[in-house]
Design a protein around this motif. Sequence first.
Motif, PDB file in Angstrom:
ATOM      1  N   LEU A   1      17.024  49.524  -5.584  1.00 21.42           N
ATOM      2  CA  LEU A   1      17.640  50.862  -5.207  1.00 21.42           C
ATOM      3  C   LEU A   1      18.624  51.870  -5.973  1.00 21.42           C
ATOM      4  O   LEU A   1      19.640  51.368  -5.848  1.00 21.42           O
ATOM      5  CB  LEU A   1      17.911  50.892  -3.691  1.00 21.42           C
ATOM      6  N   LYS A   2      17.711  53.059  -5.628  1.00 20.75           N
ATOM      7  CA  LYS A   2      19.424  53.913  -6.474  1.00 20.75           C
ATOM      8  C   LYS A   2      19.237  55.639  -5.289  1.00 20.75           C
ATOM      9  O   LYS A   2      18.685  55.477  -4.698  1.00 20.75           O
ATOM     10  CB  LYS A   2      18.411  54.424  -8.012  1.00 20.75           C
ATOM     11  N   THR A   3      20.476  56.080  -5.807  1.00 22.98           N
ATOM     12  CA  THR A   3      21.055  56.561  -4.604  1.00 22.98           C
ATOM     13  C   THR A   3      20.917  58.003  -5.282  1.00 22.98           C
ATOM     14  O   THR A   3      21.824  58.227  -6.363  1.00 22.98           O
ATOM     15  CB  THR A   3      21.701  56.846  -3.420  1.00 22.98           C
ATOM     16  N   LEU A   4      20.666  60.128  -4.547  1.00 25.55           N
ATOM     17  CA  LEU A   4      21.931  60.763  -5.328  1.00 25.55           C
ATOM     18  C   LEU A   4      22.148  61.376  -3.979  1.00 25.55           C
ATOM     19  O   LEU A   4      21.197  61.520  -2.967  1.00 25.55           O
ATOM     20  CB  LEU A   4      20.148  61.787  -5.489  1.00 25.55           C
ATOM     21  N   THR A   5      23.719  61.837  -4.600  1.00 24.85           N
ATOM     22  CA  THR A   5      24.133  62.591  -3.138  1.00 24.85           C
ATOM     23  C   THR A   5      24.619  63.878  -3.682  1.00 24.85           C
ATOM     24  O   THR A   5      25.220  64.298  -5.035  1.00 24.85           O
ATOM     25  CB  THR A   5      25.324  61.485  -3.216  1.00 24.85           C
ATOM     26  N   LEU A   6      23.962  64.765  -3.219  1.00 29.57           N
ATOM     27  CA  LEU A   6      24.153  66.710  -3.150  1.00 29.57           C
ATOM     28  C   LEU A   6      25.400  66.768  -2.311  1.00 29.57           C
ATOM     29  O   LEU A   6      25.756  65.681  -1.472  1.00 29.57           O
ATOM     30  CB  LEU A   6      23.446  67.050  -3.494  1.00 29.57           C
TER      31      LEU A   6
END
Length: 221
Positions: free
Chosen positions: A44-49
């Motif tokens: 699991l990878k995440t991207l936070t804007l």
Amino acid sequence: MLNTTIYKTNIHNLNEYKFEILKNSTNIKLGKKVVKGKYANYKLKTLTLVERETCPTDCFHWKTCYGNNMPFAHRISHEDQNLLQKRIYNELLNSTNKLLLIRLHVLGDFFNVKYVKFWSIMLNTFKNIALWGFTANNINSKISLSRDIAKEIIKLNYSEHSHIRFSNDLTNKFSGNSYDIVKPVKGESIVCPVQENKTANCGTCGLCWNQKTQSIIFKTH
């Protein structure tokens, strides 16, 4: 009206940010990897804007965004879209030997049509990745940009490896809805099992990307 995060010092400009922006999940509720289903063993990878800056203003949780309770989250600036996309592409290029399920977006949202199309290109380019997440963009919105983005996300979801649910779209079975708006109906919707302590985390659950015929109901964070 507040139009950005309340934690402005945690907005990171990509020209200065030296860390990966696709981060390994360390969130207890998300988990670190998928343990069952078609994405078993995907990391699991995440991207936070930046919340609100990238979100449609008619989002139901505009004022009550759970980002309000995340003072330490690194929020990646989207102002230089070309650099953002380049950084994502390069990180994916360096991870072709790994199976990745990417959570879009822990905070923030799809902010224009070009950005949605970019993720479609990434799915076609990198066969080792899949996407899941939620968007407040809606084809029924009064905001034209939100409608245009939503239409493009529908196209993105044509891919068997894209699972972006529409937040609080009660007309759509493939949605994620707030318990504040609608209560679960047997056979039509399911309360998030993680929030009900029926499973450990998203990686041990998988309903959000596996269940196509029922909406997921979330209790307000």
